[in-house]
Design an enzyme around this catalytic site. Structure first.
Site, PDB file in Angstrom:
ATOM      1  N   GLU A   1       0.904  -1.207   0.191  1.00 28.28           N
ATOM      2  CA  GLU A   1       0.109  -0.044   0.022  1.00 28.28           C
ATOM      3  C   GLU A   1       0.851   1.116  -0.038  1.00 28.28           C
ATOM      4  O   GLU A   1       1.759   1.366   0.910  1.00 28.28           O
ATOM      5  CB  GLU A   1      -0.940  -0.038   1.334  1.00 28.28           C
ATOM      6  CG  GLU A   1      -1.886   1.009   1.150  1.00 28.28           C
ATOM      7  CD  GLU A   1      -2.663   1.122   2.449  1.00 28.28           C
ATOM      8  OE1 GLU A   1      -2.781   0.291   3.296  1.00 28.28           O
ATOM      9  OE2 GLU A   1      -3.423   2.113   2.537  1.00 28.28           O
TER      10      GLU A   1
ATOM     11  N   ARG B   1       4.741 -12.809   9.763  1.00 26.99           N
ATOM     12  CA  ARG B   1       5.737 -11.403   9.352  1.00 26.99           C
ATOM     13  C   ARG B   1       6.963 -11.466  10.131  1.00 26.99           C
ATOM     14  O   ARG B   1       7.088 -12.041  11.153  1.00 26.99           O
ATOM     15  CB  ARG B   1       4.883 -10.271   9.839  1.00 26.99           C
ATOM     16  CG  ARG B   1       4.550 -10.067  11.130  1.00 26.99           C
ATOM     17  CD  ARG B   1       4.046  -8.795  11.197  1.00 26.99           C
ATOM     18  NE  ARG B   1       2.749  -8.522  10.552  1.00 26.99           N
ATOM     19  CZ  ARG B   1       2.917  -7.166   9.670  1.00 26.99           C
ATOM     20  NH1 ARG B   1       3.839  -6.656   9.758  1.00 26.99           N
ATOM     21  NH2 ARG B   1       1.623  -7.130   8.742  1.00 26.99           N
TER      22      ARG B   1
ATOM     23  N   LYS C   1       4.416   0.971   9.781  1.00 28.65           N
ATOM     24  CA  LYS C   1       4.354   2.231   9.153  1.00 28.65           C
ATOM     25  C   LYS C   1       3.941   3.302   9.700  1.00 28.65           C
ATOM     26  O   LYS C   1       4.250   4.375   9.587  1.00 28.65           O
ATOM     27  CB  LYS C   1       3.805   2.018   7.761  1.00 28.65           C
ATOM     28  CG  LYS C   1       4.333   1.282   6.784  1.00 28.65           C
ATOM     29  CD  LYS C   1       3.870   1.328   5.270  1.00 28.65           C
ATOM     30  CE  LYS C   1       2.727   0.143   5.011  1.00 28.65           C
ATOM     31  NZ  LYS C   1       2.248   0.133   3.692  1.00 28.65           N
TER      32      LYS C   1
END
Ligand code: ATP
Ligand code: MG
Length: 571
Positions: A51, A276, A286
Site C-alpha cells: 500500500e 511477518r 508504518k
C-alpha cells in the site's frame, strides 16, 4: 575496539553464495505439491502488493524476497501491485520510493506493474454482479451502527434492516452511490453472507464506502472506494496470480477471500499466510515509522537509523546482505522475532568479502616521529582487501607527523594494553615499529595533545623482519596528507529489545547518533561517491553518506567489525 582481523572471525564459516533461496519452506512444499497435481497448470505467479502509504521496511523486504524469489526459482512471474484503495493516506512519493526500493533489492517486475485502482471499473462491475445474484446489498447504517450490529466474538451479529432490499433497488442505489448522490459515510455496499458467523469477517463485510477524496491516480473520478478485502482477492484473480502470499493476520480473512471468488465464479488464487518479520530493537509499523519522521526524531524515512530499505541503504546495507538475511531467517507459519544482530552479521559477511580496507582516524591524536626526516615522505603499500588478493595494494603516504586514534594511546595503560603508552612499542600498520618517548600535554587541562616517538628504520612492514615482534598494531594517517571528514556513528534507535508497547516513543534512544567532526581519512578517499562502502581498519564498515561532497566528506558507520551485543546462532 576490535583487533585487526576480528571481523573475519565474526564472518566465519565457509563462503556461501549470497542467495540461498533454494532453502525449503512450507510455501515451497505447497507449490511443489501444486506443480505435481497440476493445480495451476504448472504456473507459479506471485505478487508483491504494497500500500503506497509509507516507505518499505525490512519486513517488506522479507515479503519481496519471498515473492520475487519464488518467481525466480520456479521460473514464474511476480507482479508489483500497488494496493491503492485508500486515497486518504496514499501519495505518489511513496509509489516512487517503493519502486526504487524493490529495484534496488535486485528484483524486476518486468512489464507487470499494476495498481488496484486500474481495476476500479472492473471491481464495480463485479459488485453489480454480486448484487444481481442477491449476494450484496446497499446498507444505510452508518459506521457506528454497522459496528454495533456486527456483534462480538461471543455474540452473533444482527441483520441490518436493509439486508432484505430487493435487487433492483440495490442496483439503483449502488449506481447512485457511484454517481455521488449521497454524502460520505451515509451508505455502504455490503456482502450478504452470515451475521451469525463465528468469523467476524464474514458478518456482511463492507465492500464499498462513500469517500470524497482525491486519489493519486484516479483523481476525483470515484467517490466510492473498495475495501481491502473486496479489492485484494479480485485483483489477484484478474492477474491470475497462483499463490497469493500474505502475513498471518489475514488468516481469518481467507474464508472471505474465497467466498468472493466463489460467489463471482472467477479464477481463484490460493491465499497462503506466513509469519511477518519482527526484529529486536526495531519498530516496524508504518504508522509508527511515520510518527518518528513527523516528530523529527529522525531526519526522514531514509535516516540511517530507520529500518526502512532507504534507511538501510543509506546506512551502508547492500541488497545482497538483505537478501541473505531474508534467506537466513526463512519462512514459517509461527510468529517469531529475529535478532537484529543477525541482520548486522549478514552485512558483515558481505562487506568482509567486498569492502576495500582503508585507514581512518576518528578521534585524532597527533604523533610526531622525532628521528624521521622532516621532509621525508614514503609511499607505503597497503593491502586493499586481505580476503581478496585480486584487489591488490595501494600506496599510502607516510611522514613525520601522523594522526593515531586517541584511544590507541594511554598514559597509564591497564595490564595487557598492547597499544601505545610511554616507553612502549607498537607497529604502525603497513609501516614501522615505533616507540613512545614522551608526551606533550595541554598546560591548562593536562590532556595529552601530542605523542613523541622514535621509529625503527629496520622494522618496515614487508621487509625481512629484524626478528623483533610487538604485540599491537595500530592504524594511522599522515597529518599533511589526510582529508577531513565527518563520521556518523549509530547505535540502536530503541533502548529495549521489544519497543512494541504503548509507551514506544519513550523508548527511543537518546544516544542513537554520535556525530564526529574533524576525523582524518587517507587521501585516496578524495573522490568517493555516495553509497561507496569500505572498511575503516579496526573501526567497522562505513558508507559514504548521500550528503557527502568532495571537500566535505561524510561517512556513516554501517556496522561495527564484530558484534558486541548478541551471540548469533549460526545455522
Ligand atoms: P499497513 O497495511 O498497515 O499499511 P503493511 O505493513 O501491511 O501495513 P503493506 O504495504 O500492506 O503494509 O504490505 C505489503 C506487503 O508486505 C504485504 O503483503 C504484507 O503482508 C507484507 N509485509 C508487511 N510487513 C511485513 C513484515 N513485517 N514481514 C513480512 N511481510 C510484511
Ligand atoms: Mg497491509
Amino acid at each position: 575496539m576490535t583487533k585487526p582481523g576480528a571481523e573475519h572471525a565474526a564472518a566465519g564459516g565457509a563462503p556461501e553464495s549470497p542467495d540461498r533461496s533454494e532453502h525449503k519452506n512450507f510455501i515451497r512444499d505447497i507449490i511443489d505439491q501444486d506443480l505435481k497435481t497440476g493445480k495451476f497448470a504448472g504456473r507459479v505467479h506471485t505478487r508483491f502488493p504494497p500500500e503506497p502509504n509509507g516507505y518499505l521496511h525490512i519486513g517488506h523486504a522479507k515479503s519481496i524476497c519471498l515473492n520475487f524469489g519464488l518467481a525466480r526459482d520456479y521460473k514464474g512471474l511476480c507482479n508489483l501491485r500497488f494496493d491503492d484503495t485508500n486515497p486518504a493516506r496514499e501519495e505518489v512519493e511513496y509509489v516512487e520510493s517503493i519502486m526504487n526500493d524493490v529495484r534496488w533489492l535486485g528484483f524486476d517486475w518486468g512489464d507487470r506493474l499494476f495498481y488496484a485502482s486500474d481495476y476500479f471499473e472492473q471491481l464495480f462491475q463485479f459488485a453489480l454482479r454480486l448484487i444481481g445474484t442477491g449476494k450484496a446489498y446497499v446498507c444505510d447504517l452508518d459506521a457506528d451502527q454497522v459496528r454495533e450490529f456486527r456483534g462480538t466474538l461471543t455474540e452473533p451479529g444482527k441483520d441490518s434492516p436493509f439486508r432484505g432490499r430487493p435487487v433492483e433497488e440495490n442496483l439503483d442505489l449502488f449506481r447512485r452511490m457511484r454517481n455521488g448522490e449521497f454524502p460520505d459515510g451515509s451508505r455502504t455496499l455490503r456482502a450478504k453472507i452470515d451475521m451469525a458467523s463465528p468469523n467476524l469477517n464474514m458478518r456482511d463485510p463492507v465492500m464499498y464506502r462513500i469517500l470524497r477524496a482525491t486519489h493519486h491516480r484516479t483523481g476525483d473520478t470515484w467517490c466510492i472506494y473498495p475495501m481491502y478485502d473486496w479489492a485484494h482477492g479480485q485483483c489477484d484473480s484478474i492477474e491470475t496470480v497462483t499463490h497469493s502470499i500474505c502475513t498471518l493476520e489475514f488468516t481469518d480473512h481467507r474464508p472471505l477471500y474465497d467466498w468472493f471468488l466463489d460467489a463471482l465464479g472467477i479464477y481463484r488464487s490460493q491465499q497462503i499466510e506466513f509469519a511477518r518479520l519482527n526484529l529486536t530493537y526495531t519498530v516496524m509499523s508504518k504508522r509508527k515509522l511515520l510518527q518518528l519522521v513527523q516528530d523529527g526524531r529522525v531526519t526522514g524515512w531514509d535516516d540511517a537509523r530507520m529500518p526502512t530499505i532507504s534507511g538501510l541503504r543509506r546506512r551502508g546495507y547492500t541488497p545482497e546482505a538483505i537478501r541473505n538475511f531474508a534467506d537466513r531467517i526463512g519462512v514459517a507459519r509461527n510468529e517469531s522475532t529475529s535478532d537484529v544482530a543477525l541482520l548486522e552479521d549478514c552485512l558483515r559477511d558481505d562487506l568482509n568479502k567486498r569492502a576495500p580496507r582503508v585507514m581512518a582516524v576518528l578521534r585524532p591524536l597527533r604523533l610526531v616521529i622525532e628521528n624521521y626526516d622532516d621532509a621525508g615522505l614514503e609511499e607505503l603499500d597497503a593491502v586493499n582487501n586481505p580476503e581478496d588478493h585480486s584487489k591488490g595494494v595501494r600506496k599510502v603516504p607516510f611522514s613525520r607527523v601522523l594522526y593515531i586514534e586517541r584511544d590507541d594511546f594511554r598514559e597509564n595503560p591497564p595490564k595487557k594494553y598492547f597499544r601505545l603508552s610511554p616507553g612502549g612499542e607498537v607497529r604502525l600498520r603497513y609501516a614501522y615499529i615505533i616507540k613512545c618517548v614522551r608526551v606533550v600535554k595541554d598546560k591548562a587541562t593536562g590532556e595529552v595533545i601530542e605523542v613523541r616517538c622514535t621509529y625503527d628504520p629496520g622494522s618496515k612492514s614487508g621487509m625481512q623482519q629484524s626478528g623483533r615482534r610487538v604485540k599491537g598494531t595500530i592504524h594511522w594517517v599522515s597529518a599533511a596528507h589526510a582529508l577531513e571528514a565527518e563520521v556518523r556513528l549509530y547505535d540502536r534507535l530503541f533502548t529495549v529489545e521489544d519497543p512494541g508497547g504503548e509507551n514506544w516513543k519513550e523508548l527511543v534512544s537518546p544516544h542513537s547518533l554520535e556525530v564526529l567532526k574533524g576525523c582524518k581519512v587517507e587521501p585516496g578517499l578524495a573522490r568517493v561517491q555516495a553509497q561507496d562502502r569500505m572498511q575503516f581498519e579496526r573501526l567497522g564498515y562505513f558508507c559514504v553518506d548521500d550528503e557527502s561532497r568532495e571537500g566535505a566528506l561524510v561517512f556513516n558507520r554501517a556496522v561495527t567489525l564484530r558484534d558486541s551485543w548478541a551471540k548469533i546462532e549460526r545455522q
